[in-house]
Design an enzyme around this catalytic site. Structure first.
Site, PDB file in Angstrom:
ATOM      1  N   GLU A  43       7.882   8.614  -4.948  1.00  0.00           N
ATOM      2  CA  GLU A  43       8.772   7.747  -4.189  1.00  0.00           C
ATOM      3  C   GLU A  43       8.884   6.385  -4.864  1.00  0.00           C
ATOM      4  O   GLU A  43       7.884   5.737  -5.150  1.00  0.00           O
ATOM      5  CB  GLU A  43       8.200   7.590  -2.773  1.00  0.00           C
ATOM      6  CG  GLU A  43       8.892   6.534  -1.952  1.00  0.00           C
ATOM      7  CD  GLU A  43       8.028   6.043  -0.790  1.00  0.00           C
ATOM      8  OE1 GLU A  43       6.890   6.524  -0.620  1.00  0.00           O
ATOM      9  OE2 GLU A  43       8.506   5.172  -0.060  1.00  0.00           O
ATOM     10  N   ASP A  57       3.936   6.799  -0.417  1.00  0.00           N
ATOM     11  CA  ASP A  57       3.030   5.781   0.099  1.00  0.00           C
ATOM     12  C   ASP A  57       2.330   6.271   1.358  1.00  0.00           C
ATOM     13  O   ASP A  57       2.855   7.088   2.098  1.00  0.00           O
ATOM     14  CB  ASP A  57       3.801   4.498   0.435  1.00  0.00           C
ATOM     15  CG  ASP A  57       4.168   3.748  -0.840  1.00  0.00           C
ATOM     16  OD1 ASP A  57       3.497   3.988  -1.864  1.00  0.00           O
ATOM     17  OD2 ASP A  57       5.121   2.955  -0.806  1.00  0.00           O
ATOM     18  N   ASP A  86       2.082   5.306   4.248  1.00  0.00           N
ATOM     19  CA  ASP A  86       2.556   4.610   5.452  1.00  0.00           C
ATOM     20  C   ASP A  86       3.601   5.480   6.147  1.00  0.00           C
ATOM     21  O   ASP A  86       3.865   6.595   5.724  1.00  0.00           O
ATOM     22  CB  ASP A  86       3.124   3.236   5.078  1.00  0.00           C
ATOM     23  CG  ASP A  86       4.284   3.351   4.105  1.00  0.00           C
ATOM     24  OD1 ASP A  86       4.793   4.474   3.894  1.00  0.00           O
ATOM     25  OD2 ASP A  86       4.686   2.321   3.543  1.00  0.00           O
TER      26      ASP A  86
END
Ligand code: TTJ
Length: 641
Positions: free
Chosen positions: A428, A505, A507
């Site tokens: 990403e 990530d 998150d």
């Protein structure tokens, strides 16, 4: 005296049997990871469900206790406790002998899909302790085992009692052994969805789930009197339903067949198969029987009422199932399973029986419900039209782009062409992609950076999906094509990488991107997941740097808490990685790329199925559920390690 000898003899055999389970647990429960751990519960619960199916149990409670153990309790007749001819109470035999079919290797999969029927003795062998209380014949009978071995003395050859009772039932409390399992914390999410599924498949059964861990006091009661009709409604609840669910049940050749289906305005089919209450992730003969027969009945109707003219070719099965949600559930006396994960029903007679019942019952229904028939045939007509135009578009597109591999600017390919060694990281963000390109071992690691959120494939039609540059690039890079509702151009033998590793990530956004990618694979390249090629990288959240000595990577907040507890007096600086882009190439190599030191998780088909459902909720047109879902799951977006 003779009795005593035979007791000793059989107890030695018993211990040898259970020792084998502890030596090679994977052989009996599939894995010693997250899934295997939860299977311990399913294995125990399945016994109570069997008692329900026999007509003697209406309620099952499953409790995740605060001490990490699990309690399963039912109101059945109670496991028999009388003296067995083998010289011990029947109950003890149940928990200490590997049952028929529960021997070695693949035979354990005999009685049902996946791991059901492996036996409560396997759970016993893999538990620090197992405590058993059986209420029957006026008493609470008590037994207890440690790592499979009985630790309670019999009284005149019988179990001691804890008191009197008027009730009947079985209560088991067990604690999985941390020496066997990588993790001993049960997944409440998986357990709940499995219990809910069981409730749908057993409409007369009440299942109580309780989670008492970490001071929680959560209770959920699963009771689904509408059965598989309710199951179909639940799956369709966020979509536009085109008619009331259709339900039928019948019997043929000793096989009971039940099905429910409902069409929604959507471009997908979702047909789930169950045999003896166990989900068949890979489908099987019952599903094929249902589909084939349904297609043939609908084509006959289409000609009869003139939707198809003489010169028209038949609708394909996929045309007819476009927008269909269905559950097909059969009961078979001797099911056999095959396939990668042993979840594909293999009995030819199951296909025949399902086809026969489907043919008869679907005709009986549509003869009396012409408006529904017409609605469904209109869907088929629309799908066929789209299919034909997409077939044209697709053949154009693929001929144009066939050789664009390598010339694709974004893929940083690896040098080796030996697919067994090669890995591709889907990364990403461009900056993380850049670091990854520097950090990797270019000999066998390829990097494919994607920017921002990729297209949501759940809703988009195939030509749109293929028009998306990121997706097209990925499909090209993998090299094995794709399959979708109308055709199958997927060829896994052409796959250029053994491992496809999603690197996002740690998150909520990262979790979202992983979810979208999994949905893409699940819809268009499901064999990648079935055959275990897809992984999720687990980048750390923190790095500690004490003033002296080695720093440590920490993967979530709990790990940080543990670290603080373990080093109470230590001063250290704490680096928090907000994203992959913040790591330098060396750190990225150590934590995420280096096969020796990295952490990653293989994606299972259930993950993908859940991802696809999540995507539907997150991205679907209905807005309110989306909000609710994000709210409920915001904390689950943390890493699960
Ligand atoms: C067997 O036939 C005689 C009457 O009782 C039948 C029986 O075994 N019933 C039964 C077993 N009910 N519940 C169980 C059971 C429940 C749990 C939680 C775990 C196990 C291993 C069995």
């Amino acid at each position: 005296m003779a009795k005593k000898d035979s007791y000793n003899e059989s107890s030695i055999q018993v211990l040898e049997g259970l020792e084998a389970v502890r030596m090679r647990p994977g052989m009996y429960i599939g894995s010693t990871g997250r899934k295997g751990l939860n299977h311990l519960i399913y294995e125990i619960v399945d016994n109570s469900v069997d008692e329900h199916l026999a007509g003697f149990c209406s309620r099952i409670e499953v409790i995740l206790e605060d001490d990490g153990s699990c309690t399963v309790k039912d109101n059945g007749r109670g496991i028999p406790v009388g003296m067995h001819e083998k010289g011990m109470p029947a109950e003890r035999l149940v928990f200490t002998t590997l049952h028929a079919g529960g021997k070695f290797n693949n035979d354990v999969y005999k009685t049902s899909g996946g791991l059901h029927g492996v036996g409560s003795s396997v759970v016993n062998a893999l538990s620090v302790y197992m405590d058993v209380q059986i209420s029957r014949d006026g008493y609470i009978h008590h037994d207890r085992f440690e790592k499979g071995t009985p630790v309670i003395d019999l009284v005149n050859g019988l179990l001691p009692t804890l008191g009197r009772t008027k009730e009947t039932g079985t209560r088991i409390n067990f604690l999985p052994d941390g020496e066997i399992f990588e993790k001993t914390r049960f997944s409440a999410q998986d357990l709940k969805s499995r219990l809910h599924e069981t409730a749908y498949l057993n409409p007369q059964l009440v299942i109580v789930f309780r989670d008492l861990r970490d001071g929680r006091n959560e209770e959920v009661i699963y009771s689904e009197p509408e059965g598989i009709i309710g199951f179909v409604k639940e799956m369709n609840k966020n979509q536009e339903q085109l008619h009331e669910p259709v339900y039928f049940k019948g019997e043929s050749d000793g096989i009971i067949v039940e099905a429910a289906f409902q069409y929604v305005r959507d471009f997908q089919e979702n047909v789930l198969g169950f045999c003896n209450n166990i989900f068949n992730a890979e489908g099987g003969t019952h599903i094929t029987g249902f589909k084939t027969q349904f297609t043939s009945v609908m084509n006959s109707y289409a000609r009869e009422i003139g939707v198809l003219k003489e010169k028209d070719s038949n609708f394909t099965g996929a045309d007819i199932r476009n927008g269909m949600t269905a559950v097909v559930s059969i009961k078979h006396p001797d099911p056999r399973f095959e396939g990668q994960t042993k979840t594909k029903l293999d009995n030819p007679d199951a296909g025949k029986a399902t086809g026969k019942v489907t043919g008869e019952e679907v005709v009986r229904y549509f003869d009396r419900n012409l408006p529904v028939l017409k609605t469904i045939l209109e869907c088929a007509e629309r799908s066929a039209k789209i299919r034909r135009s997409e077939e044209r578009a697709k053949s154009n597109m693929l001929t144009r782009q066939k050789y664009s591999f390598d010339s694709n600017g974004k893929l940083a390919n690896c040098e080796s062409r030996d697919a067994k060694r090669c890995e591709i990281f889907i990364v990403e963000g461009d900056s993380a992609g850049g670091s990854a390109k520097m950090a990797r071992d270019r000999n066998f690691q390829a990097i494919f950076p994607i920017r921002g959120k990729i297209l949501n494939v759940e809703k988009a039609s195939i030509d749109k999906v293929l028009a998306n540059a990121e997706i097209k690039g990925m499909i090209n890079a993998f090299g094995c094509g794709f399959s979708e509702g109308y055709g199958n151009d997927f060829d896994i033998t052409k796959l250029r990488y053994d491992k496809i590793i999603i690197m996002a990530d740690a998150d909520v956004d990262g979790a979202h991107i992983s979810t979208l990618l999994l949905t893409l694979f699940y819809r268009f390249m499901p064999d990648l997941i079935y055959e275990g090629h897809v992984y999720i990288a687990m980048p750390p959240l923190y790095k500690t740097q004490p003033s002296r000595g080695e720093g440590e990577y920490l993967y979530d907040d709990k790990a940080l808490e543990r670290y603080r507890k373990k080093h109470p007096n230590q001063k250290f600086t704490l680096q928090r990685y907000k994203g992959l882009g913040e790591m330098d190439p060396q750190q990225l190599w150590d934590t995420t790329l280096n096969p020796e030191t990295r952490k990653m998780r293989r994606v299972e088909i259930e993950d993908a199925r859940m991802a696809s459902e999540m995507t539907e909720i997150l991205m679907g047109s209905a807005v309110p559920p989306r909000k609710a879902f994000i709210y409920e799951h915001a904390t689950d977006a943390e890493l699960d390690i």
